[in-house]
Design an enzyme around this catalytic site. Structure first.
Site, PDB file in Angstrom:
ATOM      1  N   ASN A   1      43.546  44.416  53.571  1.00 16.30           N
ATOM      2  CA  ASN A   1      44.021  44.851  52.257  1.00 16.30           C
ATOM      3  C   ASN A   1      43.499  43.848  51.229  1.00 16.30           C
ATOM      4  O   ASN A   1      44.042  42.766  51.094  1.00 16.30           O
ATOM      5  CB  ASN A   1      45.567  44.875  52.258  1.00 16.30           C
ATOM      6  CG  ASN A   1      46.138  45.196  50.890  1.00 16.30           C
ATOM      7  OD1 ASN A   1      45.407  45.636  49.990  1.00 16.30           O
ATOM      8  ND2 ASN A   1      47.439  44.990  50.714  1.00 16.30           N
ATOM      9  N   TRP A   2      42.422  44.252  50.540  1.00 14.18           N
ATOM     10  CA  TRP A   2      41.792  43.304  49.605  1.00 14.18           C
ATOM     11  C   TRP A   2      42.581  43.158  48.313  1.00 14.18           C
ATOM     12  O   TRP A   2      42.280  42.303  47.501  1.00 14.18           O
ATOM     13  CB  TRP A   2      40.369  43.756  49.287  1.00 14.18           C
ATOM     14  CG  TRP A   2      39.404  43.603  50.439  1.00 14.18           C
ATOM     15  CD1 TRP A   2      39.648  42.978  51.637  1.00 14.18           C
ATOM     16  CD2 TRP A   2      38.049  44.054  50.497  1.00 14.18           C
ATOM     17  NE1 TRP A   2      38.533  43.018  52.423  1.00 14.18           N
ATOM     18  CE2 TRP A   2      37.532  43.675  51.758  1.00 14.18           C
ATOM     19  CE3 TRP A   2      37.218  44.744  49.606  1.00 14.18           C
ATOM     20  CZ2 TRP A   2      36.219  43.966  52.140  1.00 14.18           C
ATOM     21  CZ3 TRP A   2      35.919  45.045  49.990  1.00 14.18           C
ATOM     22  CH2 TRP A   2      35.428  44.653  51.237  1.00 14.18           C
ATOM     23  N   LYS A   3      43.535  44.043  48.092  1.00 14.11           N
ATOM     24  CA  LYS A   3      44.309  44.032  46.832  1.00 14.11           C
ATOM     25  C   LYS A   3      43.320  44.083  45.654  1.00 14.11           C
ATOM     26  O   LYS A   3      42.286  44.727  45.765  1.00 14.11           O
ATOM     27  CB  LYS A   3      45.227  42.811  46.791  1.00 14.11           C
ATOM     28  CG  LYS A   3      46.093  42.716  48.056  1.00 14.11           C
ATOM     29  CD  LYS A   3      47.206  41.748  47.956  1.00 14.11           C
ATOM     30  CE  LYS A   3      47.973  41.743  49.276  1.00 14.11           C
ATOM     31  NZ  LYS A   3      49.143  40.893  49.249  1.00 14.11           N
TER      32      LYS A   3
ATOM     33  N   HIS B   1      53.367  49.695  49.528  1.00 15.91           N
ATOM     34  CA  HIS B   1      53.225  48.230  49.626  1.00 15.91           C
ATOM     35  C   HIS B   1      54.250  47.593  48.679  1.00 15.91           C
ATOM     36  O   HIS B   1      54.526  48.118  47.607  1.00 15.91           O
ATOM     37  CB  HIS B   1      51.801  47.826  49.243  1.00 15.91           C
ATOM     38  CG  HIS B   1      51.532  46.387  49.534  1.00 15.91           C
ATOM     39  ND1 HIS B   1      51.996  45.376  48.720  1.00 15.91           N
ATOM     40  CD2 HIS B   1      50.880  45.786  50.561  1.00 15.91           C
ATOM     41  CE1 HIS B   1      51.629  44.212  49.244  1.00 15.91           C
ATOM     42  NE2 HIS B   1      50.955  44.436  50.362  1.00 15.91           N
TER      43      HIS B   1
ATOM     44  N   GLU C   1      54.091  45.251  46.686  1.00 13.04           N
ATOM     45  CA  GLU C   1      53.620  44.981  45.318  1.00 13.04           C
ATOM     46  C   GLU C   1      53.689  46.246  44.472  1.00 13.04           C
ATOM     47  O   GLU C   1      53.974  46.193  43.277  1.00 13.04           O
ATOM     48  CB  GLU C   1      52.199  44.397  45.363  1.00 13.04           C
ATOM     49  CG  GLU C   1      52.223  42.959  45.845  1.00 13.04           C
ATOM     50  CD  GLU C   1      50.982  42.517  46.614  1.00 13.04           C
ATOM     51  OE1 GLU C   1      49.929  43.168  46.499  1.00 13.04           O
ATOM     52  OE2 GLU C   1      51.088  41.502  47.333  1.00 13.04           O
TER      53      GLU C   1
ATOM     54  N   GLU D   1      56.091  44.513  56.563  1.00 16.39           N
ATOM     55  CA  GLU D   1      55.642  43.354  55.800  1.00 16.39           C
ATOM     56  C   GLU D   1      56.841  42.723  55.095  1.00 16.39           C
ATOM     57  O   GLU D   1      57.229  43.164  54.004  1.00 16.39           O
ATOM     58  CB  GLU D   1      54.619  43.769  54.745  1.00 16.39           C
ATOM     59  CG  GLU D   1      53.347  44.344  55.319  1.00 16.39           C
ATOM     60  CD  GLU D   1      52.173  44.162  54.367  1.00 16.39           C
ATOM     61  OE1 GLU D   1      51.194  43.543  54.763  1.00 16.39           O
ATOM     62  OE2 GLU D   1      52.266  44.613  53.216  1.00 16.39           O
TER      63      GLU D   1
ATOM     64  N   GLY E   1      51.588  36.601  51.186  1.00 14.41           N
ATOM     65  CA  GLY E   1      50.869  35.683  50.299  1.00 14.41           C
ATOM     66  C   GLY E   1      51.518  34.318  50.157  1.00 14.41           C
ATOM     67  O   GLY E   1      51.145  33.537  49.293  1.00 14.41           O
TER      68      GLY E   1
ATOM     69  N   SER F   1      50.915  36.892  55.608  1.00 12.76           N
ATOM     70  CA  SER F   1      50.328  35.593  55.969  1.00 12.76           C
ATOM     71  C   SER F   1      49.738  35.558  57.377  1.00 12.76           C
ATOM     72  O   SER F   1      49.807  34.533  58.052  1.00 12.76           O
ATOM     73  CB  SER F   1      51.358  34.465  55.781  1.00 12.76           C
ATOM     74  OG  SER F   1      51.728  34.365  54.422  1.00 12.76           O
TER      75      SER F   1
ATOM     76  N   GLY G   1      46.051  40.454  54.099  1.00  9.63           N
ATOM     77  CA  GLY G   1      45.659  40.288  52.702  1.00  9.63           C
ATOM     78  C   GLY G   1      44.673  39.135  52.567  1.00  9.63           C
ATOM     79  O   GLY G   1      43.477  39.289  52.813  1.00  9.63           O
ATOM     80  N   GLY G   2      45.184  37.967  52.211  1.00  5.54           N
ATOM     81  CA  GLY G   2      44.342  36.796  51.922  1.00  5.54           C
ATOM     82  C   GLY G   2      43.261  36.533  52.957  1.00  5.54           C
ATOM     83  O   GLY G   2      42.090  36.310  52.602  1.00  5.54           O
TER      84      GLY G   2
HETATM   85  P1  PGA Z   1      48.827  38.351  52.979  1.00  2.77           P
HETATM   86  O1  PGA Z   1      49.071  39.832  52.415  1.00  2.77           O
HETATM   87  O2  PGA Z   1      48.117  38.474  54.285  1.00  2.77           O
HETATM   88  O3  PGA Z   1      47.978  37.675  51.910  1.00  2.77           O
HETATM   89  O4  PGA Z   1      50.163  37.709  53.113  1.00  2.77           O
HETATM   90  C1  PGA Z   1      49.415  40.883  53.270  1.00  2.77           C
HETATM   91  C2  PGA Z   1      49.653  42.150  52.478  1.00  2.77           C
HETATM   92  O5  PGA Z   1      50.244  42.086  51.404  1.00  2.77           O
HETATM   93  O6  PGA Z   1      49.265  43.246  52.911  1.00  2.77           O
END
Ligand code: PGA
Length: 252
Positions: free
Chosen positions: A13-15, A99, A101, A169, A175, A215, A236-237
């Site tokens: 997930n590159w956001k 998600h 966010e 999640e 994050g 994470s 994500g990251g």
């Molecule tokens: P993260 O994000 O790996 O940076 O914690 C995961 C996500 O929000 O899908």
């Protein structure tokens, strides 16, 4: 690792990261270093603007892609939105729904998310419904209630006979570098699988992939992946750099 009935999924997930040029260079590196012997299912969720680079980049790889968001209506006056049918037409196969966010920054509520899941399936896309508790909810002992409610509401109109994915999640792990322990994640996944069984029966519960997100890094992926109900990762990251992402694919 994955269970015998469910393949293990690594989803990026590159956001809101990467320009089309950066996406093209990621895909080139992914392809050059692709581990030919992998049995993982890999999905990439780029920003919508990078769809062409990702589509072209996965052409020779056993990788699917999708968008981080799409609107449940087929077309119409919804400025700034993209529909599920548009995504399907350009060859995307997956879509993220719910998600945290999007739930928090864009105020997406239960009915809207359920409509997205339904619309995605109607276009033969695979929705990945994300659920997860906040730190306050965990500390108040409400985790199981919160995640099962989000699951039930998000799947209110799902067709259980078609594929859908779930991503657990925990909001406090996204994050933050604070990954859930394998025990915490396994416990939540077992609760979610139990709820799936109640809602749709054993067969659907057994075949549905439950991904963990929050994470995930190469250093914690291996242990998490060994738990029986953890069928993949939403990353994500650590998915922004091809070598980090590939390392997770290799060690899981
Ligand atoms: P993260 O994000 O790996 O940076 O914690 C995961 C996500 O929000 O899908």
């Amino acid at each position: 690792m994955g269970s015998s009935v469910r393949p293990f999924i690594c989803a990026a997930n590159w956001k809101m990261n990467k320009t089309p040029k950066e996406a093209a260079s990621f895909m080139k590196e992914l392809s050059l270093s692709w581990p030919e012997d992998t049995d993982k299912e890999v999905i990439v969720f780029p920003p919508s603007l990078c769809w062409r680079e990702v589509r072209d980049g996965v052409r020779d790889l056993p990788v699917t892609w999708g968008l981080q968001n799409a609107y449940p209506e087929k077309s119409g006056a919804f400025t700034g939105e993209l529909s599920m049918s548009m995504l399907a037409e350009i060859g995307g196969q997956n879509v993220l729904v719910g998600h945290s966010e999007r739930r928090s920054y864009f105020h997406e509520g239960a009915e809207f998310l359920a409509a997205k899941v339904k619309a995605a399936q109607e276009e033969k896309l695979v929705p990945m419904l994300c659920v997860g508790e906040t730190l306050d909810e965990r500390e108040a002992g409400e985790t199981n209630q919160v995640i099962t409610q989000q699951l039930e509401e998000g799947l209110a109109s799902v067709d259980g006979s078609r594929v859908f994915h779930i991503a657990y999640e925990p909001v406090w792990a996204i994050g933050t570098g604070q990954v859930a322990t394998a025990e915490i994640a396994q416990e939540a996944h077992a609760v979610l699988r139990g709820k799936l069984q109640k809602l749709f029966g054993k067969e659907v519960a057994e075949k549905t992939a439950l991904l963990y997100g929050g994470s995930v890094k190469a250093k914690n992926a291996s242990e998490l992946s060994r738990r029986p109900d953890i069928d993949g990762f939403l990353i994500g990251g650590a998915s922004l750099n091809p070598s980090d992402f590939l390392e997770i694919i290799k060690v899981s």
